[in-house]
Design a protein around this motif. Structure first.
Motif, PDB file in Angstrom:
ATOM      1  N   ASN A   1      34.477 -43.452   6.559  1.00 53.63           N
ATOM      2  CA  ASN A   1      35.179 -43.505   7.840  1.00 53.63           C
ATOM      3  C   ASN A   1      35.735 -44.887   8.151  1.00 53.63           C
ATOM      4  O   ASN A   1      35.890 -45.256   9.314  1.00 53.63           O
ATOM      5  CB  ASN A   1      34.226 -43.086   8.970  1.00 53.63           C
TER       6      ASN A   1
ATOM      7  N   ASP B   1      44.340 -38.020   8.914  1.00 57.87           N
ATOM      8  CA  ASP B   1      43.914 -38.188  10.303  1.00 57.87           C
ATOM      9  C   ASP B   1      44.482 -37.011  11.093  1.00 57.87           C
ATOM     10  O   ASP B   1      45.646 -36.641  10.910  1.00 57.87           O
ATOM     11  CB  ASP B   1      44.468 -39.514  10.842  1.00 57.87           C
TER      12      ASP B   1
ATOM     13  N   GLY C   1      38.993 -43.835   4.667  1.00 59.36           N
ATOM     14  CA  GLY C   1      39.497 -42.741   5.481  1.00 59.36           C
ATOM     15  C   GLY C   1      39.329 -41.388   4.838  1.00 59.36           C
ATOM     16  O   GLY C   1      39.489 -40.360   5.493  1.00 59.36           O
TER      17      GLY C   1
ATOM     18  N   GLU D   1      38.627 -46.206   8.062  1.00 52.92           N
ATOM     19  CA  GLU D   1      39.895 -46.388   8.772  1.00 52.92           C
ATOM     20  C   GLU D   1      39.648 -46.649  10.257  1.00 52.92           C
ATOM     21  O   GLU D   1      40.391 -47.395  10.902  1.00 52.92           O
ATOM     22  CB  GLU D   1      40.799 -45.173   8.582  1.00 52.92           C
ATOM     23  N   ASP D   2      38.606 -46.051  10.810  1.00 53.88           N
ATOM     24  CA  ASP D   2      38.241 -46.334  12.205  1.00 53.88           C
ATOM     25  C   ASP D   2      37.847 -47.799  12.362  1.00 53.88           C
ATOM     26  O   ASP D   2      38.165 -48.446  13.365  1.00 53.88           O
ATOM     27  CB  ASP D   2      37.078 -45.441  12.647  1.00 53.88           C
TER      28      ASP D   2
ATOM     29  N   ASP E   1      44.281 -39.621   1.953  1.00 55.43           N
ATOM     30  CA  ASP E   1      44.382 -39.387   3.392  1.00 55.43           C
ATOM     31  C   ASP E   1      45.615 -40.037   4.002  1.00 55.43           C
ATOM     32  O   ASP E   1      45.917 -39.811   5.167  1.00 55.43           O
ATOM     33  CB  ASP E   1      43.133 -39.925   4.114  1.00 55.43           C
TER      34      ASP E   1
ATOM     35  N   SER F   1      49.767 -45.706  10.348  1.00 54.51           N
ATOM     36  CA  SER F   1      50.199 -44.715   9.362  1.00 54.51           C
ATOM     37  C   SER F   1      51.075 -45.335   8.284  1.00 54.51           C
ATOM     38  O   SER F   1      51.064 -44.903   7.133  1.00 54.51           O
ATOM     39  CB  SER F   1      50.955 -43.576  10.051  1.00 54.51           C
TER      40      SER F   1
END
Length: 229
Positions: A19, A195, A15, A21-22, A175, A45
């Protein structure tokens, strides 16, 4: 804006640098949807930054899934093998890492990922991740007893630098809420690149919050500026 000068820099990975976390969201939703559940951003979160067994247990408990931790990890592992090689670098990452490396600023990786998932994620970015002379994989390192928000991973990662810098001389990039708490618990300054959906009021501990690594000004922390040759 100027902060306390640092000499060493530690980076989270998921993240922040990649990328992924997507991709985690995609995988977790695929699994929980089989049981009529939704993997919400609120739950995401809360688990970001945790080690694999920790986040598996957190999701199972929160959504009351009829799975063991081992079942959950087995189901998700197959999907991760398919998706993780698609990981892409986040904006500004390559520029910053190459800049710090060029100026001989010691940098370390401090990720909660296992070494196995790390290898899948960086398969197309090995030249960038080879810039890290020191790497710590929280889910694979026996010295990292507890995952974020505990400070273990950053203390272990900092101890790998030959210079043994004091915590206050280390800057962390993160992040996640758990990551910020872990860095602050380790007595380190932390730049958060969250995010865009995250309410900044949830992370008062962050030293600095940015929308992108592209916005980072190294000289604010006593590091060489991009203008320096």
């Amino acid at each position: 804006m100027t902060f306390k000068p640092v000499t060493h820099v530690l980076f989270d990975m998921d993240g922040l640098l990649l990328n992924t976390e997507d991709l985690y969201t995609t995988v977790f939703q695929r699994v929980v949807s089989r049981y009529g559940k939704e993997f919400t951003f609120e739950l995401k979160s809360k688990i970001m930054g945790q080690q694999s067994k920790e986040f598996a247990q957190s999701i199972i408990d929160a959504l009351e899934l009829p799975l063991t931790v081992e079942d959950f990890l087995k189901e998700t592992r197959k999907l991760f093998e398919e998706l993780f090689p698609q990981s892409e670098l986040m904006p500004g990452v390559e520029k910053l890492l190459r800049h710090l490396h060029k100026h001989k600023i010691p940098i370390g990786l401090a990720t909660s990922s296992s070494i196995e998932s790390y290898n899948m994620k960086v398969v197309h970015h090995k030249d960038i991740f080879d810039l890290f002379a020191y790497k710590t994989w929280g889910s694979s390192d026996p010295d990292v007893k507890r995952g974020k928000p505990y400070p273990d991973i950053f203390l272990v990662a900092a101890a790998k630098f030959p210079e043994h810098p004091p915590p206050e001389k280390c800057l962390v990039f993160e992040d996640s809420i758990n990551g910020v708490k872990a860095a602050r618990s380790a007595s380190m300054q932390v730049v958060m690149v969250p995010d865009p959906r995250l309410d900044h009021k949830l992370v008062p501990e962050a030293t600095l919050i940015l929308n992108s690594i592209e916005q980072f000004k190294p000289e604010s922390f006593g590091l060489p500026s991009y203008d320096e040759s």
